[in-house]
Write a protein that holds these residues in place. Sequence first.
Motif, PDB file in Angstrom:
ATOM      1  N   MET A 178      52.319  27.641  16.399  1.00 41.43           N
ATOM      2  CA  MET A 178      51.943  28.997  17.501  1.00 41.43           C
ATOM      3  C   MET A 178      51.487  29.748  17.687  1.00 41.43           C
ATOM      4  SD  MET A 178      54.617  30.886  15.246  1.00 41.43           S
ATOM      5  CE  MET A 178      55.761  32.636  16.074  1.00 41.43           C
ATOM      6  N   ALA A 179      49.853  29.254  17.249  1.00 37.81           N
ATOM      7  CA  ALA A 179      48.350  29.779  17.387  1.00 37.81           C
ATOM      8  C   ALA A 179      48.984  30.344  19.109  1.00 37.81           C
ATOM      9  CB  ALA A 179      47.517  29.276  17.352  1.00 37.81           C
ATOM     10  N   ASP A 180      48.995  29.279  19.854  1.00 46.88           N
ATOM     11  CA  ASP A 180      49.157  29.830  21.182  1.00 46.88           C
ATOM     12  C   ASP A 180      49.895  31.090  21.862  1.00 46.88           C
ATOM     13  OD1 ASP A 180      47.073  27.480  21.815  1.00 46.88           O
ATOM     14  OD2 ASP A 180      49.274  26.910  22.717  1.00 46.88           O
ATOM     15  N   ALA A 181      50.679  31.025  21.143  1.00 47.16           N
ATOM     16  CA  ALA A 181      51.603  32.215  21.620  1.00 47.16           C
ATOM     17  C   ALA A 181      51.448  33.359  21.011  1.00 47.16           C
ATOM     18  CB  ALA A 181      53.336  31.703  21.035  1.00 47.16           C
ATOM     19  N   LEU A 182      51.012  32.875  19.466  1.00 44.28           N
ATOM     20  CA  LEU A 182      50.286  34.167  19.329  1.00 44.28           C
ATOM     21  C   LEU A 182      49.035  34.891  19.539  1.00 44.28           C
ATOM     22  CD1 LEU A 182      50.740  33.218  15.002  1.00 44.28           C
ATOM     23  CD2 LEU A 182      51.997  35.312  16.526  1.00 44.28           C
ATOM     24  N   SER A 222      56.692  26.797  17.390  1.00 40.95           N
ATOM     25  CA  SER A 222      55.292  25.478  17.405  1.00 40.95           C
ATOM     26  C   SER A 222      55.539  24.190  18.293  1.00 40.95           C
ATOM     27  CB  SER A 222      56.108  25.793  15.949  1.00 40.95           C
ATOM     28  OG  SER A 222      56.331  26.641  15.505  1.00 40.95           O
ATOM     29  N   GLU A 223      56.503  23.842  18.033  1.00 38.74           N
ATOM     30  CA  GLU A 223      57.108  22.260  19.048  1.00 38.74           C
ATOM     31  C   GLU A 223      56.375  22.217  20.409  1.00 38.74           C
ATOM     32  OE1 GLU A 223      61.256  21.554  18.241  1.00 38.74           O
ATOM     33  OE2 GLU A 223      60.882  21.386  16.382  1.00 38.74           O
ATOM     34  N   ARG A 224      56.845  23.260  21.142  1.00 39.89           N
ATOM     35  CA  ARG A 224      56.680  23.316  22.890  1.00 39.89           C
ATOM     36  C   ARG A 224      55.851  24.150  23.263  1.00 39.89           C
ATOM     37  NH1 ARG A 224      62.354  23.200  25.238  1.00 39.89           N
ATOM     38  NH2 ARG A 224      61.514  23.273  27.657  1.00 39.89           N
ATOM     39  N   GLY A 225      54.391  25.294  22.144  1.00 36.38           N
ATOM     40  CA  GLY A 225      54.087  26.020  22.898  1.00 36.38           C
ATOM     41  C   GLY A 225      54.210  27.387  23.576  1.00 36.38           C
ATOM     42  N   ALA A 226      53.228  28.037  23.642  1.00 36.92           N
ATOM     43  CA  ALA A 226      53.415  29.918  24.253  1.00 36.92           C
ATOM     44  C   ALA A 226      54.287  30.182  25.112  1.00 36.92           C
ATOM     45  CB  ALA A 226      52.286  30.428  24.345  1.00 36.92           C
ATOM     46  N   ASP A 227      54.554  28.676  25.596  1.00 36.26           N
ATOM     47  CA  ASP A 227      54.863  29.053  27.397  1.00 36.26           C
ATOM     48  C   ASP A 227      57.101  28.567  27.245  1.00 36.26           C
ATOM     49  OD1 ASP A 227      53.169  30.062  28.398  1.00 36.26           O
ATOM     50  OD2 ASP A 227      51.996  27.835  29.347  1.00 36.26           O
ATOM     51  N   ALA A 279      62.545  30.765  17.641  1.00 41.35           N
ATOM     52  CA  ALA A 279      62.028  31.391  18.145  1.00 41.35           C
ATOM     53  C   ALA A 279      60.292  29.942  17.568  1.00 41.35           C
ATOM     54  CB  ALA A 279      61.193  32.537  17.988  1.00 41.35           C
ATOM     55  N   VAL A 280      60.498  30.281  15.865  1.00 41.58           N
ATOM     56  CA  VAL A 280      58.540  29.810  15.193  1.00 41.58           C
ATOM     57  C   VAL A 280      59.367  28.532  15.680  1.00 41.58           C
ATOM     58  CG1 VAL A 280      58.783  28.649  13.161  1.00 41.58           C
ATOM     59  CG2 VAL A 280      59.304  31.882  13.404  1.00 41.58           C
TER      60      VAL A 280
END
Length: 191
Positions: free
Chosen positions: A106-110, A28-33, A23-24
């Motif tokens: 992970m900013a967008d996911a966070l 991190s590589e592909r974004g929140a989606d 998940a990390v």
Amino acid sequence: MTAQPNPLRADARRNRERILEAAVRAFSERGADVPIDTIAKAAGVGSATLYRHFPTREALVEAAYRNELARVCDSAAELLAAYPPDRALRLWMDRFIDYLAAKHGMADALRAAAASGADPFSETLDRLGTAIGTLLGAGAEAGLLRADVDAFDVGLSLAGVALVTSAPDQRERAGRLLDLLLDGLRHGTDR
């Protein structure tokens, strides 16, 4: 009296760890989606196994972030057991920069998790402050680091280094800045 949660079986614990690592990497590589199925596949588990551990995307994001936070914070004691305190601090600084890079990725996911009501950051400052304080305290006790330094100030300094060296091609510069910070933390000692 509250019931204690049942400890995970060894295979379930391994699955959970693989899911969190995947998940990390994925966030991190592909974004929140990034599709949850993609994370499950990268972890080598089925989607049902992933959802058994993490019923929502937000729960997965929060757990992945907290797992990374725990890794970096828990490594302070491990490093102190293996190295002199000043060396342990410098090695921990590298791990902290790597942690911030993962967090940045992970900013967008966070943000999405926080917008849904999750609070992945609730323990962050306390955990980091404790880890940094442990390293600084051991260094001061050994006479290798200044005793008058606040852990929060060091944390802010590390965040500043991470901010100005966030690009992957800046990792060498980050190392040099961390060396300068450590030199400042040694200033005034016999070292």
